[in-house]
Write an enzyme that holds these catalytic residues in place. Sequence first.
Site, PDB file in Angstrom:
ATOM      1  CD1 TRP A   1      -1.900  -2.318   1.935  1.00 10.68           C
ATOM      2  CD2 TRP A   1      -2.777  -1.561   0.026  1.00 10.68           C
ATOM      3  NE1 TRP A   1      -2.794  -3.256   1.475  1.00 10.68           N
ATOM      4  CE2 TRP A   1      -3.346  -2.830   0.318  1.00 10.68           C
ATOM      5  CE3 TRP A   1      -3.174  -0.888  -1.129  1.00 10.68           C
ATOM      6  CZ2 TRP A   1      -4.290  -3.432  -0.521  1.00 10.68           C
ATOM      7  CZ3 TRP A   1      -4.109  -1.489  -1.965  1.00 10.68           C
ATOM      8  CH2 TRP A   1      -4.658  -2.736  -1.652  1.00 10.68           C
TER       9      TRP A   1
ATOM     10  CG  ASP B   1      -2.549   3.958   4.735  1.00 12.45           C
ATOM     11  OD1 ASP B   1      -3.507   3.769   5.514  1.00 12.45           O
ATOM     12  OD2 ASP B   1      -2.385   3.290   3.688  1.00 12.45           O
TER      13      ASP B   1
ATOM     14  CE  LYS C   1      -7.426  -3.197   6.106  1.00 16.36           C
ATOM     15  NZ  LYS C   1      -7.237  -4.384   5.268  1.00 16.36           N
TER      16      LYS C   1
END
Length: 356
Positions: free
Chosen positions: A102, A169, A193
Amino acid sequence: MKKHNYSAGPSILPQEVFEKASKAVLDFNNSGLSILEISHRSKDFVAVMDEARALALDLLGLTGKGYQALFLQGGASTAFIMAPYNLMKENGKAAYLDSGTWATAAIKEAKLFGDTVIVGSSKDDNYTYVPKGYEIPADADYFHCTSNNTIFGTQMKEFPSTNIPVVCDMSSDIFSRELDFSKFDLIYAGAQKNMGPAGTTLVVVKEEILGKNGRTIPSMLDFSKHIKAESMYNTPSVFAVYVSLLTLQWIKEKGGIAAVEKLNNAKAELLYNEIDRNPLFKGAAAVEDRSNMNVTFLLTNADHTETFDKLWKEAGISGLPGHRSVGGYRASIYNAMPIESVQVLVDVMKALETKV
């Protein structure tokens, strides 16, 4: 049979949250309407959005410190674009830490906007560790990092000190551990999440860093416009925001991030101890960088795969296979995962020793 959900995301949420959310699907706030059909401009939902934004700041210790919380759409992948659009100057420069898939995706988007310097990378060893000892250019417009690498099972334990804005992030470990969140100028996290169902993204931004890069920003990608509209610039993901609020309330009721972190540490210790003790398994990530959210591990002998897979499936475990980039197994033990479920996995790992 009870299912033990180790999925990396969309992932496990607290049972109490499911129960409250399910009632709201039928009748929200005794309105006679479902949460799925109420107007996002209604008094009831505006109250949900306001509380969710305020509670996010409260839990992070950022209330009254110049930050705004937003619930937006497009996931972290859209935030990959929004960060440089809002922070990188024309012909500017940004510094990025490449610690996994990511982070690489975020770097790809930043390169569309200007000079994107990769200050450190662990690609050379398939991202099994977090880069360290790197230098951040003082003339960069911002520094970007990924706090937890879901796929590879690594987590930043320390964050660098720098005089430029820090962007992070935190999609897969937001609200899971105590940090000095005031060190970050922009935090973003997909809800799916630790916070809620897929469909909304939490953005926490320090207002003073905005409006300084001289760019013309498309409205939907402009943090300032979303702040002005109080996360209502367009129709928000009503249900995802509502469930996120319920989850934030659950964290608060548990004692806040400090209490949740204590449980997360106990779960991670239980599972990593078994991985290190059991000769049939080995960890995939560098020990010093092991994630407390995503535990990646491998069988030392692939011939045992069929037997192990049969055992954990029979135990009601779901979502355990690792990402194809790593192979093996990945146990995602987010906030809502009870330690009893981790014990079930540990017991299965012990049972394998008696079967081979």
